[in-house]
Design a protein around this motif. Structure first.
Motif, PDB file in Angstrom:
ATOM      1  N   GLU A  40       0.837  -1.213   0.000  1.00  0.00           N
ATOM      2  CA  GLU A  40       0.000   0.000   0.000  1.00  0.00           C
ATOM      3  C   GLU A  40       0.862   1.249   0.000  1.00  0.00           C
ATOM      4  O   GLU A  40       1.784   1.386   0.803  1.00  0.00           O
ATOM      5  CB  GLU A  40      -0.920   0.022   1.228  1.00  0.00           C
ATOM      6  CG  GLU A  40      -1.813   1.252   1.237  1.00  0.00           C
ATOM      7  CD  GLU A  40      -2.749   1.255   2.424  1.00  0.00           C
ATOM      8  OE1 GLU A  40      -3.867   0.745   2.287  1.00  0.00           O
ATOM      9  OE2 GLU A  40      -2.362   1.750   3.503  1.00  0.00           O
ATOM     10  N   THR A  41       0.552   2.147  -0.932  1.00  0.00           N
ATOM     11  CA  THR A  41       1.309   3.392  -1.035  1.00  0.00           C
ATOM     12  C   THR A  41       0.445   4.529  -0.503  1.00  0.00           C
ATOM     13  O   THR A  41      -0.751   4.372  -0.310  1.00  0.00           O
ATOM     14  CB  THR A  41       1.711   3.649  -2.491  1.00  0.00           C
ATOM     15  OG1 THR A  41       2.310   4.935  -2.585  1.00  0.00           O
ATOM     16  CG2 THR A  41       0.494   3.618  -3.378  1.00  0.00           C
ATOM     17  N   ARG A  74      -6.584   7.770  -1.161  1.00  0.00           N
ATOM     18  CA  ARG A  74      -7.824   7.508  -1.905  1.00  0.00           C
ATOM     19  C   ARG A  74      -8.807   6.762  -1.012  1.00  0.00           C
ATOM     20  O   ARG A  74     -10.001   7.086  -0.969  1.00  0.00           O
ATOM     21  CB  ARG A  74      -7.508   6.692  -3.169  1.00  0.00           C
ATOM     22  CG  ARG A  74      -8.752   6.327  -3.964  1.00  0.00           C
ATOM     23  CD  ARG A  74      -8.434   5.891  -5.399  1.00  0.00           C
ATOM     24  NE  ARG A  74      -7.513   4.764  -5.497  1.00  0.00           N
ATOM     25  CZ  ARG A  74      -7.844   3.495  -5.283  1.00  0.00           C
ATOM     26  NH1 ARG A  74      -9.093   3.194  -4.928  1.00  0.00           N
ATOM     27  NH2 ARG A  74      -6.960   2.535  -5.402  1.00  0.00           N
ATOM     28  N   LYS A  75      -8.291   5.787  -0.282  1.00  0.00           N
ATOM     29  CA  LYS A  75      -9.184   5.049   0.617  1.00  0.00           C
ATOM     30  C   LYS A  75      -9.762   5.979   1.679  1.00  0.00           C
ATOM     31  O   LYS A  75     -10.945   5.920   2.009  1.00  0.00           O
ATOM     32  CB  LYS A  75      -8.429   3.884   1.273  1.00  0.00           C
ATOM     33  CG  LYS A  75      -8.201   2.731   0.330  1.00  0.00           C
ATOM     34  CD  LYS A  75      -7.977   1.427   1.077  1.00  0.00           C
ATOM     35  CE  LYS A  75      -6.645   1.419   1.816  1.00  0.00           C
ATOM     36  NZ  LYS A  75      -6.436   0.161   2.557  1.00  0.00           N
ATOM     37  N   GLN A  76      -8.918   6.845   2.165  1.00  0.00           N
ATOM     38  CA  GLN A  76      -9.389   7.797   3.169  1.00  0.00           C
ATOM     39  C   GLN A  76     -10.519   8.644   2.604  1.00  0.00           C
ATOM     40  O   GLN A  76     -11.542   8.880   3.244  1.00  0.00           O
ATOM     41  CB  GLN A  76      -8.231   8.693   3.614  1.00  0.00           C
ATOM     42  CG  GLN A  76      -8.576   9.686   4.709  1.00  0.00           C
ATOM     43  CD  GLN A  76      -9.176   8.999   5.924  1.00  0.00           C
ATOM     44  OE1 GLN A  76      -8.754   7.905   6.307  1.00  0.00           O
ATOM     45  NE2 GLN A  76     -10.196   9.621   6.525  1.00  0.00           N
ATOM     46  N   ALA A  77     -10.320   9.075   1.338  1.00  0.00           N
ATOM     47  CA  ALA A  77     -11.341   9.913   0.700  1.00  0.00           C
ATOM     48  C   ALA A  77     -12.633   9.125   0.512  1.00  0.00           C
ATOM     49  O   ALA A  77     -13.734   9.646   0.725  1.00  0.00           O
ATOM     50  CB  ALA A  77     -10.829  10.436  -0.637  1.00  0.00           C
ATOM     51  N   THR A  78     -12.497   7.873   0.112  1.00  0.00           N
ATOM     52  CA  THR A  78     -13.692   7.047  -0.073  1.00  0.00           C
ATOM     53  C   THR A  78     -14.432   6.893   1.245  1.00  0.00           C
ATOM     54  O   THR A  78     -15.656   7.060   1.327  1.00  0.00           O
ATOM     55  CB  THR A  78     -13.299   5.655  -0.605  1.00  0.00           C
ATOM     56  OG1 THR A  78     -12.642   5.797  -1.862  1.00  0.00           O
ATOM     57  CG2 THR A  78     -14.533   4.787  -0.782  1.00  0.00           C
ATOM     58  N   ARG A  79     -13.680   6.627   2.275  1.00  0.00           N
ATOM     59  CA  ARG A  79     -14.299   6.481   3.591  1.00  0.00           C
ATOM     60  C   ARG A  79     -15.056   7.742   3.971  1.00  0.00           C
ATOM     61  O   ARG A  79     -16.187   7.709   4.451  1.00  0.00           O
ATOM     62  CB  ARG A  79     -13.206   6.184   4.628  1.00  0.00           C
ATOM     63  CG  ARG A  79     -13.752   5.838   5.991  1.00  0.00           C
ATOM     64  CD  ARG A  79     -12.633   5.736   7.028  1.00  0.00           C
ATOM     65  NE  ARG A  79     -13.175   6.019   8.344  1.00  0.00           N
ATOM     66  CZ  ARG A  79     -13.656   5.100   9.151  1.00  0.00           C
ATOM     67  NH1 ARG A  79     -13.657   3.839   8.786  1.00  0.00           N
ATOM     68  NH2 ARG A  79     -14.165   5.433  10.322  1.00  0.00           N
ATOM     69  N   GLN A  80     -14.418   8.867   3.706  1.00  0.00           N
ATOM     70  CA  GLN A  80     -15.063  10.134   4.039  1.00  0.00           C
ATOM     71  C   GLN A  80     -16.309  10.355   3.191  1.00  0.00           C
ATOM     72  O   GLN A  80     -17.338  10.824   3.687  1.00  0.00           O
ATOM     73  CB  GLN A  80     -14.068  11.284   3.824  1.00  0.00           C
ATOM     74  CG  GLN A  80     -14.482  12.584   4.471  1.00  0.00           C
ATOM     75  CD  GLN A  80     -14.738  12.418   5.955  1.00  0.00           C
ATOM     76  OE1 GLN A  80     -13.929  11.833   6.676  1.00  0.00           O
ATOM     77  NE2 GLN A  80     -15.885  12.902   6.427  1.00  0.00           N
TER      78      GLN A  80
END
Lengths: 212, 212
Positions: free
Chosen positions: B5-6, B12-18
């Motif tokens: 994981e980079t 991006r995952k953080q943004a999706t979660r948000q």
DNA sequence: CCAAGAAGTGAACCATGATTCAGTTCTTAA
DNA sequence: TTAAGAACTGAATCATGGTTCACTTCTTGG
């Protein structure tokens, strides 16, 4: 034709209907509306599931009936306190709030179910009537107090809702978990809070015109 | 091994979660927790249902996260009012209650979801924390007022719960249906009610020792 | 006692909505 | 470029719980 409903049957059906309501009320006390399940209720009543539907057309109708049944009991107790002779309006209200609080604490789940648990639209109408009845009871008592000058002028409708809310939140929430021996003090303090709100001379209106 | 994981992916995952939380909050505003459905939420987010489960282990976990997210926003706004410099405790409290009320009226369904809608046990824990935070905020403000003698001595914990309950009941219930142009007056009246309760000189304790 | 009509039964049915998982697509380091 | 490992997909599955209905049992007037 050979069968015609007789009074004996009518009474038996009436008793069954009442038994259903009583059992439902007991379940309401144990787990709220969400725990009130048709199959379980039928078992409690020693009836088949389908039989419930001969007495209530749907779960929603049953819930509404239970709600109104419970409500009538609660409202009646509070109303009785407001009708005691020889008391001033603040005394009436203190007595009524105390009754409301004691009963809510004795049956917290049912109290929560009546006051706050979200329910089907039809049951919600019953709830609005319930709140309206409380509001009417208290606001009438407040209006009496204003008339006899034991209370200062105020918006009695708003005060009555706020009274119920203050008591309910103070007692139903986290505070209700506390030790039973302190409950009476808590009730007394909550009632005192309410009486101060309605008996105090008007507090100069502060209305910060903030955005929020 | 060829994949690790980079930070780009992490962001991006953080943004999706948000994005999930934001969409869930919007749905909460529209229809409360009961209207918050995994499939519909996924559609809003342009994700597959299953993807939601990569971000939240269950609906309960998701609801808890949404609850806390919404809560942080609300609490923050109220806390900000209590921290304005140059104000007395009653002024702080009036400002905070007004903010609470205005926000609740602007988003009544969400307010009801945070305050009263029954939810899974885990979410309920979050709610207890939420109420506790409010209670702490207000009770601290009350304690400050007592210390600086702008408020009379009182049980600040109880008062703080009662404050929130009074405002909530006065505004969330039937009264909230009224014409918008009267809302400001209603808010002002409810705030006044609360201030009277906490600023009045102690009302002689009435504690009718009735059975109920 | 009989037949008409009700009341009662509970297993089957259905609706809703959360959860899973086998297959697909994307990301990365070598 | 490639292969390992994630992440993503969404139709299928499962769980819950309300509702139905073909059938049985009871009640009553004749």
């Amino acid at each position: 034709m050979a069968y015609r409903e007789t009074s004996r049957v009518r009474e038996r059906k009436q008793a069954t209907r009442q038994a259903i309501l009583n059992n439902a009320l007991r379940m309401l006390n144990e787990s709220g509306f969400s725990g009130l399940q048709m199959a379980a209720l039928a078992r409690q009543c020693q009836l088949a599931t389908g039989t419930l539907y001969r007495y209530f057309s749907s779960k929603e109708a049953l819930c509404t009936a239970v709600f109104e049944y419970a409500t009538d009991i609660e409202i009646g107790r509070v109303a009785a306190q407001l009708q005691q002779p020889q008391l001033t309006a603040p005394e009436h209200i203190a007595a009524a709030l105390t009754t409301f609080a004691k009963r809510a604490l004795r049956a917290p789940i049912a109290a929560w179910a009546l006051i706050a648990e979200p329910v089907e639209p039809a049951v919600n109408h019953a709830r609005l009537r319930y709140r309206e009845q409380y509001a009417t009871l208290f606001s009438r008592a407040i209006d009496d107090g204003i008339a006899q000058q034991s209370l200062p002028p105020q918006n009695s409708t708003l005060s009555s809702h706020a009274l119920v809310g203050a008591i309910a939140e103070a007692l139903i929430g986290p505070l209700a978990q506390q030790q039973p021996q302190h409950l009476n003090q808590t009730i007394a303090a909550a009632v005192q809070f309410c009486l101060q709100a309605i008996t105090a001379k008007p507090y100069p209106t502060i209305f910060p015109d903030q955005e929020c």
